[in-house]
Design a protein around this motif. Structure first.
Motif, PDB file in Angstrom:
ATOM      1  N   GLU A   1      15.096 -18.282  47.171  1.00 38.13           N
ATOM      2  CA  GLU A   1      15.747 -18.743  48.400  1.00 38.13           C
ATOM      3  C   GLU A   1      14.656 -19.180  49.372  1.00 38.13           C
ATOM      4  O   GLU A   1      13.508 -18.775  49.250  1.00 38.13           O
ATOM      5  CB  GLU A   1      16.609 -17.646  49.013  1.00 38.13           C
ATOM      6  CG  GLU A   1      15.846 -16.401  49.383  1.00 38.13           C
ATOM      7  CD  GLU A   1      16.752 -15.285  49.863  1.00 38.13           C
ATOM      8  OE1 GLU A   1      16.338 -14.581  50.789  1.00 38.13           O
ATOM      9  OE2 GLU A   1      17.858 -15.120  49.334  1.00 38.13           O
ATOM     10  N   PRO A   2      15.027 -20.027  50.333  1.00 37.35           N
ATOM     11  CA  PRO A   2      14.023 -20.471  51.302  1.00 37.35           C
ATOM     12  C   PRO A   2      13.524 -19.309  52.162  1.00 37.35           C
ATOM     13  O   PRO A   2      14.245 -18.337  52.400  1.00 37.35           O
ATOM     14  CB  PRO A   2      14.781 -21.476  52.170  1.00 37.35           C
ATOM     15  CG  PRO A   2      15.997 -21.841  51.403  1.00 37.35           C
ATOM     16  CD  PRO A   2      16.311 -20.661  50.531  1.00 37.35           C
ATOM     17  N   ALA A   3      12.290 -19.426  52.621  1.00 35.61           N
ATOM     18  CA  ALA A   3      11.752 -18.440  53.560  1.00 35.61           C
ATOM     19  C   ALA A   3      12.626 -18.435  54.807  1.00 35.61           C
ATOM     20  O   ALA A   3      13.296 -19.431  55.124  1.00 35.61           O
ATOM     21  CB  ALA A   3      10.315 -18.796  53.916  1.00 35.61           C
ATOM     22  N   ALA A   4      12.627 -17.337  55.530  1.00 33.50           N
ATOM     23  CA  ALA A   4      13.497 -17.174  56.701  1.00 33.50           C
ATOM     24  C   ALA A   4      13.317 -18.301  57.715  1.00 33.50           C
ATOM     25  O   ALA A   4      14.298 -18.808  58.276  1.00 33.50           O
ATOM     26  CB  ALA A   4      13.244 -15.820  57.355  1.00 33.50           C
ATOM     27  N   ASP A   5      12.076 -18.724  57.969  1.00 28.31           N
ATOM     28  CA  ASP A   5      11.857 -19.784  58.953  1.00 28.31           C
ATOM     29  C   ASP A   5      12.384 -21.130  58.461  1.00 28.31           C
ATOM     30  O   ASP A   5      12.933 -21.915  59.242  1.00 28.31           O
ATOM     31  CB  ASP A   5      10.391 -19.881  59.366  1.00 28.31           C
ATOM     32  CG  ASP A   5       9.442 -20.105  58.199  1.00 28.31           C
ATOM     33  OD1 ASP A   5       9.818 -19.837  57.041  1.00 28.31           O
ATOM     34  OD2 ASP A   5       8.292 -20.532  58.455  1.00 28.31           O
ATOM     35  N   ILE A   6      12.259 -21.380  57.161  1.00 25.27           N
ATOM     36  CA  ILE A   6      12.799 -22.619  56.589  1.00 25.27           C
ATOM     37  C   ILE A   6      14.318 -22.604  56.659  1.00 25.27           C
ATOM     38  O   ILE A   6      14.945 -23.593  57.035  1.00 25.27           O
ATOM     39  CB  ILE A   6      12.330 -22.811  55.130  1.00 25.27           C
ATOM     40  CG1 ILE A   6      10.814 -22.863  55.044  1.00 25.27           C
ATOM     41  CG2 ILE A   6      12.988 -24.033  54.497  1.00 25.27           C
ATOM     42  CD1 ILE A   6      10.171 -23.999  55.793  1.00 25.27           C
TER      43      ILE A   6
ATOM     44  N   GLY B   1      18.968 -21.664  46.561  1.00 23.17           N
ATOM     45  CA  GLY B   1      19.584 -20.565  47.291  1.00 23.17           C
ATOM     46  C   GLY B   1      19.792 -20.812  48.774  1.00 23.17           C
ATOM     47  O   GLY B   1      20.168 -19.896  49.508  1.00 23.17           O
ATOM     48  N   ALA B   2      19.590 -22.028  49.237  1.00 25.72           N
ATOM     49  CA  ALA B   2      19.750 -22.331  50.665  1.00 25.72           C
ATOM     50  C   ALA B   2      21.183 -22.064  51.119  1.00 25.72           C
ATOM     51  O   ALA B   2      22.142 -22.352  50.404  1.00 25.72           O
ATOM     52  CB  ALA B   2      19.381 -23.777  50.952  1.00 25.72           C
ATOM     53  N   GLN B   3      21.316 -21.501  52.302  1.00 25.46           N
ATOM     54  CA  GLN B   3      22.624 -21.224  52.904  1.00 25.46           C
ATOM     55  C   GLN B   3      23.004 -22.432  53.761  1.00 25.46           C
ATOM     56  O   GLN B   3      22.519 -22.595  54.875  1.00 25.46           O
ATOM     57  CB  GLN B   3      22.551 -19.967  53.777  1.00 25.46           C
ATOM     58  CG  GLN B   3      22.167 -18.708  53.020  1.00 25.46           C
ATOM     59  CD  GLN B   3      23.235 -18.276  52.039  1.00 25.46           C
ATOM     60  OE1 GLN B   3      24.433 -18.423  52.280  1.00 25.46           O
ATOM     61  NE2 GLN B   3      22.806 -17.741  50.918  1.00 25.46           N
TER      62      GLN B   3
END
Length: 125
Positions: free
Chosen positions: A4-9, A40-42
């Motif tokens: 999944e992308p990092a929290a900042d991304i 996994g991007a939301q």
């Protein structure tokens, strides 16, 4: 590659794809996310109208109720992406093979060239 992308991304993606944030954007300057790894991007209810998503990896991305009006999905990887109730009827470059690997439902609006005769494409199990 991460699952999944990092929290900042993820936070940046959320801000860039909110309908309220896109109302002031010049339609001649579409969102360009081509070639990015967005596994996994939301992106639930994301406004991706006219976005360049060519070659983007959207494996297991959550695109529930997303708007992809005239978005370019040529060569995008959509394996196990949630496209339930997404607006895809005017997307560019989407193939039946791409859709066959996704999760769809009766609310998924697909282009006529990828929709099956019985409605939306079959979902993965």
């Amino acid at each position: 590659m991460p699952d999944e992308p990092a929290a900042d991304i993820q936070a940046a993606l959320t801000a860039l794809t909110r309908t309220e944030a896109r109302t002031h954007v010049d339609p001649r300057e579409p969102l360009d996310l081509h070639g990015l790894h967005l596994t996994g991007a939301q992106l639930t209810e994301a406004d991706l109208a006219h976005a360049n998503l060519r070659g983007t990896t959207l494996t297991e991305a959550h695109l529930f109720r997303a708007t992809l009006t005239a978005a370019d999905l040529a060569g995008a990887t959509l394996t196990k992406a949630n496209l339930r109730e997404a607006e895809l009827s005017t997307v560019l470059g989407l193939t039946p093979m791409q859709v066959a690997t996704t999760y769809t439902n009766e609310g998924t609006e697909l282009p006529s060239n990828v929709a099956t005769s019985s409605g939306p494409a079959t979902s993965v199990n």
